[in-house]
Design a protein around this motif. Structure first.
Motif, PDB file in Angstrom:
ATOM      1  N   LEU A 113       0.872  -1.173   0.000  1.00 17.82           N
ATOM      2  CA  LEU A 113       0.000   0.000   0.000  1.00 17.82           C
ATOM      3  C   LEU A 113       0.912   1.226   0.000  1.00 17.82           C
ATOM      4  O   LEU A 113       1.935   1.232   0.680  1.00 17.82           O
ATOM      5  CB  LEU A 113      -0.860  -0.021   1.272  1.00 17.82           C
ATOM      6  CG  LEU A 113      -2.163   0.763   1.335  1.00 17.82           C
ATOM      7  CD1 LEU A 113      -3.127   0.313   0.239  1.00 17.82           C
ATOM      8  CD2 LEU A 113      -2.813   0.562   2.716  1.00 17.82           C
ATOM      9  N   GLU A 126      -3.174  -0.136   6.478  1.00 16.62           N
ATOM     10  CA  GLU A 126      -3.810   1.170   6.294  1.00 16.62           C
ATOM     11  C   GLU A 126      -3.330   2.185   7.333  1.00 16.62           C
ATOM     12  O   GLU A 126      -3.518   3.392   7.157  1.00 16.62           O
ATOM     13  CB  GLU A 126      -5.336   1.039   6.366  1.00 16.62           C
ATOM     14  CG  GLU A 126      -5.955   0.249   5.228  1.00 16.62           C
ATOM     15  CD  GLU A 126      -5.752  -1.255   5.363  1.00 16.62           C
ATOM     16  OE1 GLU A 126      -5.294  -1.722   6.443  1.00 16.62           O
ATOM     17  OE2 GLU A 126      -6.014  -1.978   4.382  1.00 16.62           O
ATOM     18  N   GLU A 141      -9.224   4.913  -1.878  1.00 15.81           N
ATOM     19  CA  GLU A 141      -8.188   3.932  -2.209  1.00 15.81           C
ATOM     20  C   GLU A 141      -8.399   3.492  -3.649  1.00 15.81           C
ATOM     21  O   GLU A 141      -9.531   3.264  -4.065  1.00 15.81           O
ATOM     22  CB  GLU A 141      -8.309   2.737  -1.254  1.00 15.81           C
ATOM     23  CG  GLU A 141      -7.236   1.688  -1.477  1.00 15.81           C
ATOM     24  CD  GLU A 141      -7.468   0.426  -0.645  1.00 15.81           C
ATOM     25  OE1 GLU A 141      -7.616   0.546   0.592  1.00 15.81           O
ATOM     26  OE2 GLU A 141      -7.511  -0.663  -1.245  1.00 15.81           O
ATOM     27  N   LEU A 175      -4.905   6.441  -1.111  1.00 16.33           N
ATOM     28  CA  LEU A 175      -3.975   5.307  -1.082  1.00 16.33           C
ATOM     29  C   LEU A 175      -3.984   4.567  -2.411  1.00 16.33           C
ATOM     30  O   LEU A 175      -4.993   4.551  -3.126  1.00 16.33           O
ATOM     31  CB  LEU A 175      -4.366   4.337   0.041  1.00 16.33           C
ATOM     32  CG  LEU A 175      -4.348   4.927   1.464  1.00 16.33           C
ATOM     33  CD1 LEU A 175      -4.825   3.876   2.478  1.00 16.33           C
ATOM     34  CD2 LEU A 175      -2.965   5.437   1.826  1.00 16.33           C
ATOM     35  N   ARG A 223      -3.278   0.736  -3.781  1.00 17.37           N
ATOM     36  CA  ARG A 223      -3.055  -0.641  -3.349  1.00 17.37           C
ATOM     37  C   ARG A 223      -2.486  -1.455  -4.501  1.00 17.37           C
ATOM     38  O   ARG A 223      -2.987  -1.388  -5.626  1.00 17.37           O
ATOM     39  CB  ARG A 223      -4.354  -1.288  -2.857  1.00 17.37           C
ATOM     40  CG  ARG A 223      -4.111  -2.656  -2.200  1.00 17.37           C
ATOM     41  CD  ARG A 223      -5.376  -3.248  -1.621  1.00 17.37           C
ATOM     42  NE  ARG A 223      -5.929  -2.481  -0.511  1.00 17.37           N
ATOM     43  CZ  ARG A 223      -5.551  -2.616   0.761  1.00 17.37           C
ATOM     44  NH1 ARG A 223      -4.601  -3.481   1.083  1.00 17.37           N
ATOM     45  NH2 ARG A 223      -6.118  -1.876   1.696  1.00 17.37           N
TER      46      ARG A 223
END
Lengths: 344, 344
Positions: free
Chosen positions: B47, B150, B316, B338, B340
């Motif tokens: 991540l 996270e 995300e 974010l 991933r």
């Protein structure tokens, strides 16, 4: 009220007015009657010093101040309330800032930064280029008998130099650079050398650098492009800017190491200087503004002789020749010019 | 060499080139073979987080960097020299700076400021918006099992917030102001609130200020002219500038008390900001640039839950949608976005 003798109604003073500065032979002598409370003193000035701030004020810096110039002095207490009669006749130097005593800054012990403050010869309070001045008793410091007037008159700027050590920890292994070999740079170098630090001073005048050499006050170097480039290879932990010029700031910024400290010890002409703030962030440099400092250690260093200010005196004039004295103080290569008040 | 499995020859990466940024589906995977010495690791990114510096780099800030973006990440060690085999398969975060190890700054323990340094995703070293990255083992920190990806992905910016407390002593009785309620301002406020200090945060977005309120991270205020004028009556001991804008600097400067500290925590767009240096001298303000910070306490605060970063995640995206993710991160009111990396 205790007083040495009746004060004259008028006196000689160097006054800054709307039309510039002028010698006034009949300026009103300050009196205790016009002061709030009972805690003020009238000081007969013996000797006063001219500093860069005076020259900036004469040149119109900040514009606002009108009144008697001068904030470096040694004098004799000539009148004071009976409650403080032990001060009468004492030889004194004086701190220049007077806070209102009531605002949140004053209550936090930050009276020298009070937004309503008076500063002797700078903000709202007649200064030391005169036969007499007025200051609160709380601002006065006794001068030890062994310290001559010609040394005591440096207490204020020497205290300002010591303020650096109140604000920044400089250990004996620190690499330190002073940019500027003028009045303040000379005092700063003498004070910082006492820490045992690895001290370099960049200047532009061979005669001033020679004074530093004679005083063992760091390694004096003429500030050329080559010298600056060489110093940049081993940047300093602490750099003190004592020129008040944008070029001086640029050199100081270049020669401070990442994570190091850049002390600003001189005010700058003009309103704003372009600064690369991102560079400060990336290099984690700290920039520290520094102004007035503690008088007690200044007097101790003068008393012990650890700081010898004698060689910094370039000339002395009697107060009635204050105009010539200001002119001399502004000439290239001149260090401290003193004004002596004739015995009256 | 120890490795989890054979690494693919190419990978997906968000690359910044001369013509801007682009997703590259066949970017060369970093390898240990091309690294000096034997002390590097290849990390499979799990991540990654997008920060303001990434957006500035995308917008052409400083111009110079070309390569894979990204410096906030959590990943798994995928390959490492046998000498460090215990790291294989470990979940890690990583410090981003790599000094040359030989210059005078590195020898003085200032490797993060080395003039020849690489910085992950910022200077001369491919970053974390990719399936794999390379870092020295010395830069890696184990992530405690109880800290989810996270949260761990915030280790780098949280460390940067903690750097303030490495540089400036903030006691529990200090009056502190954070200017900015964005990604970094949020983390700074959470960290500074832990000191017990009297903390105010000035922001411009009601939704972001609400997050601070929910986190008990200081007193959130909308930055209006009235509010700023009111705060100026009781200026702060420490002000942290976290907007990276000249207006933010002006507000921060106005709201720091004389003798106080102004921490610059964000880089500024553009080359130079006009600064009243004389004002810094007269008010004896210290301006402290602040960049990367210590990872170990950041991981401790994430592990204990004293800092909860969950509410700061706005969105995300999977790595192949990195372009959309960058776009989202630049929108008004958006906090952490974010990226991933899909299980491969």
């Amino acid at each position: 009220m205790a007083q040495l003798s009746n004060l004259p109604e008028t006196m000689t003073a160097l006054r800054l007015g709307a039309e510039g500065f002028a010698l006034d032979a009949a300026y009103p002598t300050p009196s205790l009657a016009s002061r709030p409370g009972n805690a003020w003193a009238i000081v007969r000035v013996r000797l006063a010093g001219i500093c860069a701030t005076d020259l900036q004020l004469c040149a119109g810096y900040k514009g606002g101040y009108q009144g008697v110039l001068g904030h470096e002095f040694v004098g004799t207490v000539a009148a004071v309330d009976d409650a403080y009669a032990e001060w009468l006749g004492q030889r004194v130097v004086g701190e220049i800032n007077i806070g209102c005593g009531a605002c949140s800054l004053c209550r936090r012990g930050l009276g020298k930064h009070c937004r309503q403050r008076q500063s002797l010869g700078i903000i709202g309070l007649d200064g030391a280029f005169a036969e007499y001045l007025a200051l609160p008793v709380a601002n006065l410091h006794l001068v030890p008998d062994s310290v001559p007037d010609e040394a005591a008159v440096f207490a204020e700027p020497l205290a300002a130099a010591l303020e650096i050590l109140e604000q920044v920890h400089i250990g004996p292994d620190a690499r330190v650079l002073v940019v500027g070999d003028g009045r303040l740079g000379q005092l700063i170098a003498r004070v910082l050398a006492l820490t045992g630090c690895d001290l370099t001073v960049l200047g532009r005048h061979e005669s001033k650098l020679a004074l530093l050499r004679a005083a063992n006050a760091g390694r004096p170097l003429v500030s050329t492009a080559d010298v600056v480039a060489q110093l940049a290879d081993e940047p300093a932990d602490v750099v003190v800017e004592a020129t008040g010029r944008a070029e001086g700031f640029a050199i100081a910024r270049r020669l401070v190491r990442p994570g190091g400290t850049l002390v600003l010890k001189s005010t700058f002409a003009g309103d704003a200087t372009p600064v690369d703030l991102s560079g400060l962030v990336v290099d984690e440099v700290r920039v520290v503004g520094s102004r007035c400092g503690p008088f007690a250690p200044a007097l101790r260093l003068l008393e012990t002789g650890l700081v010898d200010v004698g060689p910094l005196i370039s000339a002395e004039f009697p107060l009635p020749q204050a105009i010539e004295a200001i002119d001399r103080a502004g000439q290239r290569g001149v260090l401290k010019v003193l004004l002596r008040v004739p015995a009256g």
